[in-house]
Design a protein around this motif. Structure first.
Motif, short mmCIF file in Angstrom:
data_model
loop_
_atom_site.label_atom_id
_atom_site.label_comp_id
_atom_site.label_asym_id
_atom_site.label_seq_id
_atom_site.Cartn_x
_atom_site.Cartn_y
_atom_site.Cartn_z
N TYR A 86 -10.96 3.28 -8.58
CA TYR A 86 -11.71 4.28 -7.69
C TYR A 86 -11.13 4.81 -6.51
CZ TYR A 86 -16.33 2.89 -10.01
OH TYR A 86 -17.18 2.67 -10.94
N HIS A 87 -10.41 3.92 -6.14
CA HIS A 87 -9.11 4.09 -4.77
C HIS A 87 -8.07 5.04 -5.27
CE1 HIS A 87 -10.79 1.40 -1.90
NE2 HIS A 87 -11.12 0.70 -2.65
N HIS A 102 -9.19 -2.32 1.34
CA HIS A 102 -9.68 -3.14 0.03
C HIS A 102 -8.71 -4.18 -0.30
CE1 HIS A 102 -11.64 -3.04 -4.07
NE2 HIS A 102 -10.01 -3.09 -4.47
N VAL A 158 -7.49 7.24 2.38
CA VAL A 158 -7.00 6.37 1.39
C VAL A 158 -5.88 5.31 2.10
CG1 VAL A 158 -5.00 7.44 0.41
CG2 VAL A 158 -6.42 5.74 -0.92
N THR A 172 0.95 -1.24 -0.09
CA THR A 172 0.01 0.16 0.17
C THR A 172 0.94 1.25 -0.08
OG1 THR A 172 -1.77 -1.07 1.18
CG2 THR A 172 -1.53 1.28 1.12
N SER A 187 -9.92 8.57 -5.60
CA SER A 187 -10.42 8.89 -3.97
C SER A 187 -9.18 9.45 -3.42
CB SER A 187 -11.16 7.66 -3.27
OG SER A 187 -11.14 7.96 -2.02
N ALA A 188 -7.98 8.79 -3.65
CA ALA A 188 -6.66 9.68 -2.90
C ALA A 188 -6.57 11.08 -3.52
CB ALA A 188 -5.60 8.54 -3.51
N SER A 210 -8.54 3.05 3.42
CA SER A 210 -9.45 2.37 2.69
C SER A 210 -8.66 1.50 1.83
CB SER A 210 -10.36 3.36 1.97
OG SER A 210 -9.51 4.29 1.22
N LEU A 211 -7.37 1.77 1.25
CA LEU A 211 -6.69 0.88 0.15
C LEU A 211 -6.34 -0.31 0.69
CD1 LEU A 211 -5.92 0.53 -2.57
CD2 LEU A 211 -3.72 1.86 -2.22
N ALA A 239 -14.30 6.06 -2.47
CA ALA A 239 -14.53 5.18 -3.34
C ALA A 239 -15.82 4.45 -3.50
CB ALA A 239 -13.30 3.97 -3.16
N LEU A 252 -9.83 -0.61 -8.31
CA LEU A 252 -8.58 0.07 -7.81
C LEU A 252 -8.66 1.60 -8.23
CD1 LEU A 252 -5.78 -2.74 -8.17
CD2 LEU A 252 -6.55 -1.63 -5.79
#
Length: 289
Positions: free
Chosen positions: A167-168, A109, A102, A83, A171-172, A105-106, A178, A165
């Motif tokens: 979306y992430h 995920h 993020v 990550t 989002s970042a 969330s990442l 996301a 991914l």
């Protein structure tokens, strides 16, 4: 003499990530920096201006911080490491600071994706085509992230997962979560299906007209969700001259309002009518306005 502010280490996540708490404000932080966690133990103190601290953030919602702790308890250290590498790549290529959320969330995920793949669960993304259209730069970055994950964990990520991914990555770079992006995509899909049902047509997903329509609708849905409405001086004229498109726009607006849980002002209904008029003008068939 002013007392030096210190941070007490709560937990070492990895060589580059630790959790720490301010000894004066009681706030909890995630601290990131190359080698910051190496050789340090829980309970030790760090100066607020320690040169190893490259990034710091805190999740303002106590529930989110609680979930972050729980996720870190269960997360594979390699997930945390990969990550960090992915987010460093995003920050380098796009520039500027990343959305703090993020960092929570990442890895969550990625951990879930690995679980699904390792248990033979299929990953299906119904919005893949639209995602590639809307976020081409983010999709490219997501492809690089997928390559890192595949190399690290020896798994084969399907293209559908690269879409998620994406979306992430987006989002970042923004303040849009996301899950919100996925919701917007789902609403747009429903809107297109409603248009097809009410007009008795089949819209080719490969056509340029479709691409323009879904792009316009996505921006509209996102704008409505965020309450960023625009004045529409053409509204009275739209009601009179484009009655069919305006009526359809009202129907679509009712669906948007239901899915987003918010009212859609008439000004936005007018913009949707314009989007519909442009779309139907591009089709090789008669469309009464």
């Amino acid at each position: 003499m002013k007392k030096e502010s210190l941070l007490r280490v709560d937990r070492v996540i990895g060589n580059n990530v630790i959790l720490a708490q301010s000894d004066t404000q009681g706030m909890e932080y995630v601290l990131m920096g190359k080698g910051i966690g190496f050789g340090i133990k829980s309970g030790e103190l760090l100066a607020e201006d320690d040169k190893r601290i490259e990034k710091r953030f805190r999740l303002d919602d106590p529930k989110q911080m609680k979930h972050y702790h729980a996720m870190m308890e269960e997360a594979d250290p390699e997930v945390i490491r990969i990550t960090e590498a992915i987010l460093a790549d995003i920050e380098e290529r796009f520039g500027g600071p990343l959305n703090n959320k993020v960092y929570y969330s990442l890895p969550s995920h990625i951990q879930f994706v690995l679980y699904r793949l390792q248990n033979g669960m299929e990953i299906v993304n119904p919005f893949l085509q639209e995602t590639k259209l809307w976020f081409p730069a983010e999709y490219e970055a997501a492809g690089r992230a997928a390559a890192k994950i595949q190399e690290t964990f020896g798994v084969d990520l399907p293209e559908d997962e690269i879409g998620f991914l994406t979306y992430h990555v987006h989002s970042a770079l923004t303040n849009v979560a996301a899950w919100e992006l996925a919701k917007f995509s789902n609403v747009v899909t429903e809107l297109v299906e409603r248009i097809e049902a009410l007009q008795g047509i089949a819209i080719s997903r490969d056509s340029m007209d479709y691409r323009r329509l879904v792009t316009d609708l996505r921006y509209t849905v996102e704008r409505i969700s965020q309450g960023k409405h625009m004045a529409n001086p053409l509204l009275p004229e739209l009601r009179k001259k484009f009655k069919g498109d305006f009526a359809l726009a009202q129907d679509l607006s009712a669906l948007i309002a239901e899915r987003l849980g918010t009212e859609v002002p008439d000004e936005e209904v007018g913009y949707i009518a314009i989007e519909l008029y442009r779309f139907f003008q591009g089709l090789d068939q008669h469309h009464p306005v």
